[in-house]
Scaffold this motif. Structure first.
Motif, PDB file in Angstrom:
ATOM      1  N   ARG A 299     -26.099   8.100   4.393  1.00 46.79           N
ATOM      2  CA  ARG A 299     -26.252   8.796   3.096  1.00 46.79           C
ATOM      3  C   ARG A 299     -25.267   9.954   2.995  1.00 46.79           C
ATOM      4  O   ARG A 299     -24.695  10.217   1.926  1.00 46.79           O
ATOM      5  CB  ARG A 299     -27.672   9.327   2.949  1.00 46.79           C
ATOM      6  N   LEU A 300     -25.074  10.660   4.101  1.00 47.83           N
ATOM      7  CA  LEU A 300     -24.129  11.769   4.145  1.00 47.83           C
ATOM      8  C   LEU A 300     -22.721  11.293   3.815  1.00 47.83           C
ATOM      9  O   LEU A 300     -22.002  11.914   3.015  1.00 47.83           O
ATOM     10  CB  LEU A 300     -24.182  12.398   5.540  1.00 47.83           C
ATOM     11  N   CYS A 301     -22.310  10.181   4.433  1.00 44.44           N
ATOM     12  CA  CYS A 301     -20.986   9.624   4.146  1.00 44.44           C
ATOM     13  C   CYS A 301     -20.856   9.292   2.668  1.00 44.44           C
ATOM     14  O   CYS A 301     -19.835   9.599   2.033  1.00 44.44           O
ATOM     15  CB  CYS A 301     -20.760   8.361   4.979  1.00 44.44           C
ATOM     16  N   ASP A 302     -21.867   8.676   2.119  1.00 43.44           N
ATOM     17  CA  ASP A 302     -21.866   8.303   0.711  1.00 43.44           C
ATOM     18  C   ASP A 302     -21.723   9.541  -0.173  1.00 43.44           C
ATOM     19  O   ASP A 302     -20.935   9.572  -1.126  1.00 43.44           O
ATOM     20  CB  ASP A 302     -23.163   7.545   0.401  1.00 43.44           C
ATOM     21  N   TRP A 303     -22.460  10.584   0.133  1.00 45.85           N
ATOM     22  CA  TRP A 303     -22.452  11.815  -0.677  1.00 45.85           C
ATOM     23  C   TRP A 303     -21.068  12.483  -0.665  1.00 45.85           C
ATOM     24  O   TRP A 303     -20.576  12.947  -1.697  1.00 45.85           O
ATOM     25  CB  TRP A 303     -23.507  12.784  -0.142  1.00 45.85           C
ATOM     26  N   PHE A 304     -20.448  12.511   0.514  1.00 49.44           N
ATOM     27  CA  PHE A 304     -19.170  13.215   0.657  1.00 49.44           C
ATOM     28  C   PHE A 304     -17.962  12.295   0.517  1.00 49.44           C
ATOM     29  O   PHE A 304     -16.834  12.691   0.817  1.00 49.44           O
ATOM     30  CB  PHE A 304     -19.109  13.952   1.997  1.00 49.44           C
ATOM     31  N   GLY A 305     -18.170  11.071   0.064  1.00 47.54           N
ATOM     32  CA  GLY A 305     -17.058  10.179  -0.212  1.00 47.54           C
ATOM     33  C   GLY A 305     -16.362   9.647   1.021  1.00 47.54           C
ATOM     34  O   GLY A 305     -15.170   9.328   0.983  1.00 47.54           O
ATOM     35  N   ILE A 306     -17.089   9.529   2.141  1.00 46.07           N
ATOM     36  CA  ILE A 306     -16.526   8.932   3.352  1.00 46.07           C
ATOM     37  C   ILE A 306     -16.903   7.457   3.332  1.00 46.07           C
ATOM     38  O   ILE A 306     -18.082   7.106   3.426  1.00 46.07           O
ATOM     39  CB  ILE A 306     -17.066   9.622   4.620  1.00 46.07           C
ATOM     40  N   GLU A 307     -15.912   6.595   3.233  1.00 53.72           N
ATOM     41  CA  GLU A 307     -16.178   5.169   3.044  1.00 53.72           C
ATOM     42  C   GLU A 307     -16.260   4.387   4.348  1.00 53.72           C
ATOM     43  O   GLU A 307     -16.708   3.240   4.356  1.00 53.72           O
ATOM     44  CB  GLU A 307     -15.092   4.565   2.148  1.00 53.72           C
ATOM     45  N   THR A 308     -15.817   5.001   5.463  1.00 54.97           N
ATOM     46  CA  THR A 308     -15.767   4.297   6.741  1.00 54.97           C
ATOM     47  C   THR A 308     -16.560   5.045   7.803  1.00 54.97           C
ATOM     48  O   THR A 308     -16.303   6.217   8.072  1.00 54.97           O
ATOM     49  CB  THR A 308     -14.310   4.133   7.212  1.00 54.97           C
ATOM     50  N   LEU A 309     -17.512   4.346   8.395  1.00 56.74           N
ATOM     51  CA  LEU A 309     -18.312   4.883   9.492  1.00 56.74           C
ATOM     52  C   LEU A 309     -18.140   3.954  10.693  1.00 56.74           C
ATOM     53  O   LEU A 309     -18.410   2.757  10.600  1.00 56.74           O
ATOM     54  CB  LEU A 309     -19.784   4.964   9.086  1.00 56.74           C
ATOM     55  N   ILE A 310     -17.664   4.505  11.808  1.00 55.71           N
ATOM     56  CA  ILE A 310     -17.400   3.708  13.007  1.00 55.71           C
ATOM     57  C   ILE A 310     -18.462   4.025  14.062  1.00 55.71           C
ATOM     58  O   ILE A 310     -18.754   5.197  14.323  1.00 55.71           O
ATOM     59  CB  ILE A 310     -16.006   4.011  13.568  1.00 55.71           C
ATOM     60  N   CYS A 311     -19.022   2.985  14.656  1.00 52.18           N
ATOM     61  CA  CYS A 311     -20.059   3.154  15.681  1.00 52.18           C
ATOM     62  C   CYS A 311     -19.691   2.367  16.933  1.00 52.18           C
ATOM     63  O   CYS A 311     -19.102   1.289  16.828  1.00 52.18           O
ATOM     64  CB  CYS A 311     -21.403   2.636  15.170  1.00 52.18           C
ATOM     65  N   ASN A 312     -20.074   2.907  18.085  1.00 50.01           N
ATOM     66  CA  ASN A 312     -19.927   2.103  19.292  1.00 50.01           C
ATOM     67  C   ASN A 312     -21.130   1.169  19.411  1.00 50.01           C
ATOM     68  O   ASN A 312     -22.107   1.276  18.661  1.00 50.01           O
ATOM     69  CB  ASN A 312     -19.753   2.978  20.536  1.00 50.01           C
ATOM     70  N   SER A 313     -21.076   0.244  20.349  1.00 46.95           N
ATOM     71  CA  SER A 313     -22.103  -0.796  20.440  1.00 46.95           C
ATOM     72  C   SER A 313     -23.464  -0.251  20.829  1.00 46.95           C
ATOM     73  O   SER A 313     -24.493  -0.906  20.598  1.00 46.95           O
ATOM     74  CB  SER A 313     -21.674  -1.876  21.439  1.00 46.95           C
ATOM     75  N   GLN A 314     -23.521   0.945  21.411  1.00 40.20           N
ATOM     76  CA  GLN A 314     -24.792   1.539  21.811  1.00 40.20           C
ATOM     77  C   GLN A 314     -25.449   2.334  20.696  1.00 40.20           C
ATOM     78  O   GLN A 314     -26.584   2.798  20.845  1.00 40.20           O
ATOM     79  CB  GLN A 314     -24.578   2.445  23.031  1.00 40.20           C
ATOM     80  N   THR A 315     -24.761   2.493  19.589  1.00 41.83           N
ATOM     81  CA  THR A 315     -25.371   3.150  18.429  1.00 41.83           C
ATOM     82  C   THR A 315     -26.330   2.174  17.765  1.00 41.83           C
ATOM     83  O   THR A 315     -26.086   0.972  17.716  1.00 41.83           O
ATOM     84  CB  THR A 315     -24.275   3.612  17.443  1.00 41.83           C
ATOM     85  N   VAL A 316     -27.420   2.698  17.247  1.00 40.23           N
ATOM     86  CA  VAL A 316     -28.457   1.866  16.639  1.00 40.23           C
ATOM     87  C   VAL A 316     -27.879   0.973  15.541  1.00 40.23           C
ATOM     88  O   VAL A 316     -26.933   1.351  14.844  1.00 40.23           O
ATOM     89  CB  VAL A 316     -29.604   2.763  16.098  1.00 40.23           C
ATOM     90  N   ASP A 317     -28.448  -0.199  15.390  1.00 42.29           N
ATOM     91  CA  ASP A 317     -28.006  -1.185  14.403  1.00 42.29           C
ATOM     92  C   ASP A 317     -28.204  -0.659  12.979  1.00 42.29           C
ATOM     93  O   ASP A 317     -29.299  -0.234  12.612  1.00 42.29           O
ATOM     94  CB  ASP A 317     -28.816  -2.470  14.619  1.00 42.29           C
ATOM     95  N   CYS A 318     -27.158  -0.712  12.175  1.00 42.29           N
ATOM     96  CA  CYS A 318     -27.259  -0.206  10.800  1.00 42.29           C
ATOM     97  C   CYS A 318     -28.186  -1.064   9.943  1.00 42.29           C
ATOM     98  O   CYS A 318     -28.601  -0.635   8.857  1.00 42.29           O
ATOM     99  CB  CYS A 318     -25.883  -0.089  10.150  1.00 42.29           C
ATOM    100  N   TYR A 319     -28.510  -2.295  10.398  1.00 36.43           N
ATOM    101  CA  TYR A 319     -29.431  -3.159   9.659  1.00 36.43           C
ATOM    102  C   TYR A 319     -30.863  -3.073  10.184  1.00 36.43           C
ATOM    103  O   TYR A 319     -31.733  -3.823   9.740  1.00 36.43           O
ATOM    104  CB  TYR A 319     -28.944  -4.606   9.690  1.00 36.43           C
ATOM    105  N   ASN A 320     -31.112  -2.181  11.120  1.00 40.30           N
ATOM    106  CA  ASN A 320     -32.475  -1.867  11.530  1.00 40.30           C
ATOM    107  C   ASN A 320     -33.251  -1.438  10.278  1.00 40.30           C
ATOM    108  O   ASN A 320     -32.759  -0.617   9.495  1.00 40.30           O
ATOM    109  CB  ASN A 320     -32.424  -0.736  12.560  1.00 40.30           C
ATOM    110  N   PRO A 321     -34.451  -1.978  10.038  1.00 38.05           N
ATOM    111  CA  PRO A 321     -35.183  -1.629   8.806  1.00 38.05           C
ATOM    112  C   PRO A 321     -35.362  -0.135   8.578  1.00 38.05           C
ATOM    113  O   PRO A 321     -35.317   0.335   7.437  1.00 38.05           O
ATOM    114  CB  PRO A 321     -36.531  -2.332   8.999  1.00 38.05           C
TER     115      PRO A 321
END
Length: 248
Positions: free
Chosen positions: A116-138
């Motif tokens: 949501r923060l990225c969306d608010w501040f106009g950041i279109e790209t968010l990069i995660c490593n494989s140990q970061t939680v799944d963005c499709y987690n409910p």
């Protein structure tokens, strides 16, 4: 009424293993479901109470009672509907503008808030490593409040990506330079670390600068900031500097 197979599918998609295997994910709540529909995500299943169904203009719907919805929802108080969408595959990472990178961020609420923060501040790209939680987690999808439709989340070998990245790299840590005296370039990568352990050593070694948010409390005893809160502060400062340069 929901079929047994539909109930099983919803239950399976609570787990990352099946989300990846089936390339599907769950969205709950009227507002978020409508945002994913409007963004063109391919719909697999939509269940809704009659109250919500009347506003969906001809979408294929499985009508359910509030009680049926409550049985399959992961929320204590489900909001009239639950949908299953196909995951969207994003193209290559465009190395321009401000990019946010996450190193082992594991709390779903934090990731959803950062999206949501990225969306608010106009950041279109968010990069995660494989140990970061799944963005499709409910829980992540719920916390992102529809912003996942407007932010491209990429899962990569973070150290490998940063090693070849052409943009300046700034990591947030407790022992860095003062955020408020740092001059950031227009294009850069801002890196946030794990909630408990911060930035991993291999990522830290690749950075061009380590930045900290100074403490102003008299006793200086606050241990740390929540990672999503820290992200909001640093991104706000970067955008503030950009705005000041535009006025010059």
């Amino acid at each position: 009424m929901l079929s047994k197979n539909q109930v099983k599918l919803i239950q399976k998609l609570q787990q990352k293993k099946y989300r990846n295997e089936l390339n599907l994910f769950i969205v709950e709540g009227k507002k978020s479901i409508v945002e994913f529909l409007q963004a063109g995500y391919r719909l697999e299943l939509l269940i809704a109470t009659e109250v919500f169904a009347t506003a969906l203009n001809g979408q294929p719907i499985t009508l359910v009672s509030k009680e049926e919805l409550r049985k399959v929802s992961s929320l204590k108080n489900p909001d009239e509907g639950l949908a299953i969408f196909h995951q969207r595959q994003h193209k290559g990472i465009l190395q321009e503008g401000v990019i946010l990178a996450l190193d082992n961020v594991q709390d779903p609420g934090n990731l959803g808030t950062l999206i949501r923060l990225c969306d608010w501040f106009g950041i279109e790209t968010l990069i995660c490593n494989s140990q970061t939680v799944d963005c499709y987690n409910p829980k992540v999808v719920q916390a992102s409040m529809g912003s996942l439709t407007r932010v491209a989340v990429h899962y990569v070998d973070l150290a490998g990506f940063l090693a070849t990245c052409t943009l300046p790299l700034y990591a947030m840590d407790l022992d860095g330079e003062n955020l408020y005296t740092t001059e950031f370039p227009e294009d850069c990568v801002l890196i946030l670390g794990n909630e408990a352990n911060g930035i991993s050593p291999e990522v830290r070694a690749l950075t061009d600068g380590i930045i900290t948010i100074p403490r102003f409390g008299k006793l200086q005893q606050t241990e740390s900031l929540n990672v999503a809160m820290a992200g909001a502060i640093v991104v706000s400062q970067v955008r503030k500097l950009e705005n000041e340069k535009m006025r010059e």
